[in-house]
Scaffold this active site. Sequence first.
Site, mmCIF file in Angstrom:
data_model
loop_
_atom_site.group_PDB
_atom_site.id
_atom_site.type_symbol
_atom_site.label_atom_id
_atom_site.label_comp_id
_atom_site.label_asym_id
_atom_site.label_seq_id
_atom_site.Cartn_x
_atom_site.Cartn_y
_atom_site.Cartn_z
ATOM 1 N N ASN A 159 53.766 -7.842 -16.202
ATOM 2 C CA ASN A 159 54.732 -8.644 -16.955
ATOM 3 C C ASN A 159 55.671 -7.803 -17.823
ATOM 4 O O ASN A 159 56.785 -8.212 -18.102
ATOM 5 C CB ASN A 159 54.014 -9.682 -17.827
ATOM 6 C CG ASN A 159 52.838 -9.110 -18.579
ATOM 7 O OD1 ASN A 159 51.907 -8.550 -17.984
ATOM 8 N ND2 ASN A 159 52.857 -9.237 -19.886
ATOM 9 N N HIS A 162 55.262 -22.368 -16.245
ATOM 10 C CA HIS A 162 56.404 -22.072 -17.126
ATOM 11 C C HIS A 162 57.036 -20.710 -16.875
ATOM 12 O O HIS A 162 58.051 -20.387 -17.485
ATOM 13 C CB HIS A 162 56.021 -22.252 -18.606
ATOM 14 C CG HIS A 162 55.201 -21.162 -19.194
ATOM 15 N ND1 HIS A 162 55.730 -20.189 -20.002
ATOM 16 C CD2 HIS A 162 53.887 -20.880 -19.105
ATOM 17 C CE1 HIS A 162 54.762 -19.369 -20.403
ATOM 18 N NE2 HIS A 162 53.647 -19.763 -19.863
ATOM 19 N N THR A 171 41.560 -35.515 -16.948
ATOM 20 C CA THR A 171 42.613 -36.307 -16.302
ATOM 21 C C THR A 171 43.828 -35.441 -16.035
ATOM 22 O O THR A 171 44.268 -34.680 -16.895
ATOM 23 C CB THR A 171 42.975 -37.513 -17.187
ATOM 24 O OG1 THR A 171 41.787 -38.288 -17.372
ATOM 25 C CG2 THR A 171 44.058 -38.374 -16.533
ATOM 26 N N GLN A 224 53.410 -13.406 -12.692
ATOM 27 C CA GLN A 224 54.788 -12.904 -12.676
ATOM 28 C C GLN A 224 55.353 -12.770 -11.262
ATOM 29 O O GLN A 224 56.550 -12.542 -11.099
ATOM 30 C CB GLN A 224 54.876 -11.546 -13.387
ATOM 31 C CG GLN A 224 54.683 -11.615 -14.884
ATOM 32 C CD GLN A 224 55.772 -12.407 -15.605
ATOM 33 O OE1 GLN A 224 56.843 -12.677 -15.051
ATOM 34 N NE2 GLN A 224 55.508 -12.798 -16.826
ATOM 35 N N GLY A 251 48.315 -20.333 -16.799
ATOM 36 C CA GLY A 251 47.907 -19.101 -16.137
ATOM 37 C C GLY A 251 46.641 -18.535 -16.765
ATOM 38 O O GLY A 251 45.752 -18.035 -16.071
ATOM 39 N N CYS A 264 54.590 -5.235 -34.545
ATOM 40 C CA CYS A 264 54.193 -4.720 -35.842
ATOM 41 C C CYS A 264 52.970 -5.494 -36.312
ATOM 42 O O CYS A 264 53.068 -6.617 -36.775
ATOM 43 C CB CYS A 264 55.325 -4.885 -36.839
ATOM 44 S SG CYS A 264 55.126 -3.855 -38.285
HETATM 45 C C1 LIG Z 1 52.434 -15.404 -18.973
HETATM 46 C C2 LIG Z 1 51.342 -14.685 -18.273
HETATM 47 C C3 LIG Z 1 50.028 -15.167 -18.283
HETATM 48 C C4 LIG Z 1 49.620 -16.392 -19.058
HETATM 49 O O1 LIG Z 1 50.137 -17.576 -18.510
HETATM 50 P P1 LIG Z 1 50.141 -18.897 -19.447
HETATM 51 O O2 LIG Z 1 50.524 -19.978 -18.531
HETATM 52 O O3 LIG Z 1 51.139 -18.651 -20.507
HETATM 53 O O4 LIG Z 1 48.763 -19.059 -19.961
HETATM 54 C C5 LIG Z 1 49.075 -14.478 -17.588
HETATM 55 N N1 LIG Z 1 49.386 -13.363 -16.903
HETATM 56 C C6 LIG Z 1 50.630 -12.862 -16.866
HETATM 57 C C7 LIG Z 1 50.906 -11.635 -16.074
HETATM 58 C C8 LIG Z 1 51.653 -13.501 -17.560
HETATM 59 O O5 LIG Z 1 52.874 -12.989 -17.540
#
Ligand SMILES: *Cc1c(COP(=O)(O)O)cnc(C)c1O
Length: 395
Positions: free
Chosen positions: A150, A200, A236, A178, A71, A324
């Site tokens: 998120n 993921h 690739t 999300q 993402g 933290c």
């Molecule tokens: C997790 C997340 C990303 C990043 O995605 P990755 O595949 O972990 O790089 C970007 N934007 C939002 C809103 C996310 O929750």
Amino acid sequence: MKTLYFDNNATTMVAPEVLEEMLPFFSEQYGNPSSMHRFGGQVGKHLTLARDRVAKGLGCEPDEVIFTACGTESDNTAFFAATMAQPGKKHIVTTKVEHPAVLNVAQRLERHGYDVTYLGTDSQGRLDMDELRDSLRDDTALVSIMYANNETGVIYPMPEIAEIVKARGILLHTDAVQAVGKVPFKLSELPVDYLALSGHKLHAPKGVGALYVRRGSPFRTFMLGGHQEHGRRAGTENTTGIVALGKAVELATQHIEAENTQVRALRDRLEQGLIKAIPDTRLNGHPDERLPNTSNISFKYVEGEAILLMMDQHGICASSGSACTSGSLEPSHVLRAMGVPFTYAHGSIRYSLSRYNTDAEVDTILEAMPPLIERLRELSPFKKDQENEPPACTC
Ligand SMILES: *Cc1c(COP(=O)(O)O)cnc(C)c1O
């Protein structure tokens, strides 16, 4: 001890159907889809199928889908494309509540002479459409607004946003990492130029994502090299990941109704149960304009990280809105933008569910949380007269 996984906005379990579909590409189907021989070419057919599946899930054309590594790469690529294609335009509009994959790109551009407007939110995490309209300029290169947040799950009104932005002929990107799999998409009817998604977060593995680029919208290649992805993203192909993403998007589309009924009902039962059983709690984010799987709850006078550690002893996985860092507790930038008082912001916990969560798991959490919060409050250094003071870090 059983793991109770309520951290699905951080990452998700790979769906068994997805795993099954990708396994052959780790073993016998190891060909390179760019090769001239049939052994490689047959892998290419599976990439085509995956692209078709993603396009179907998004309601767009297959040639509008570019596979990426995550993402984050998709977000970066959208910014790169829009800014490189319009070198004369030096203004960006985004929000204060974006993921770092957008915020840190915007900040980099600021250091390179761009002017960036960061839109604020109200106390429920919503954007002001008049503020958006007023922020747009003749030199605005890109508007980037996430589809759903998120941390709180708040959904932004993308059709209305697109109408405002496109009326000025400005490019629009949305980080929908999300949202894909949780809300239905029909991009043929939603005039965004770019949209980012990630495998993921929707039961595909880590290391694969996609960027939607609307036909005719400007594009510049972020990753230069070979001719993969029709010359739009070199390297690739991650064939296993791409096959998995295709299957995961197909499954997500099939489960979207359950996500909005069953998962939502579980989430609501968890949320209402916690708020009812534990005094001095509050929900962060708009109660309705929200993803069906996300609940961000603040427990006043306690510290998110301490709550997480105690939850961990029960096998419960979730996230906290504070981290933290360097000796001082920094509440999340999202909760800060919403003006959540410090004594609440520090004790925020995000529960994010998936279709794999059960009623029995929710029962366990509802049993575990009240005594856990009570114990922490007895130990709490937070004082009632410190409503607005950032407390010292105790972790
Ligand atoms: C997790 C997340 C990303 C990043 O995605 P990755 O595949 O972990 O790089 C970007 N934007 C939002 C809103 C996310 O929750």
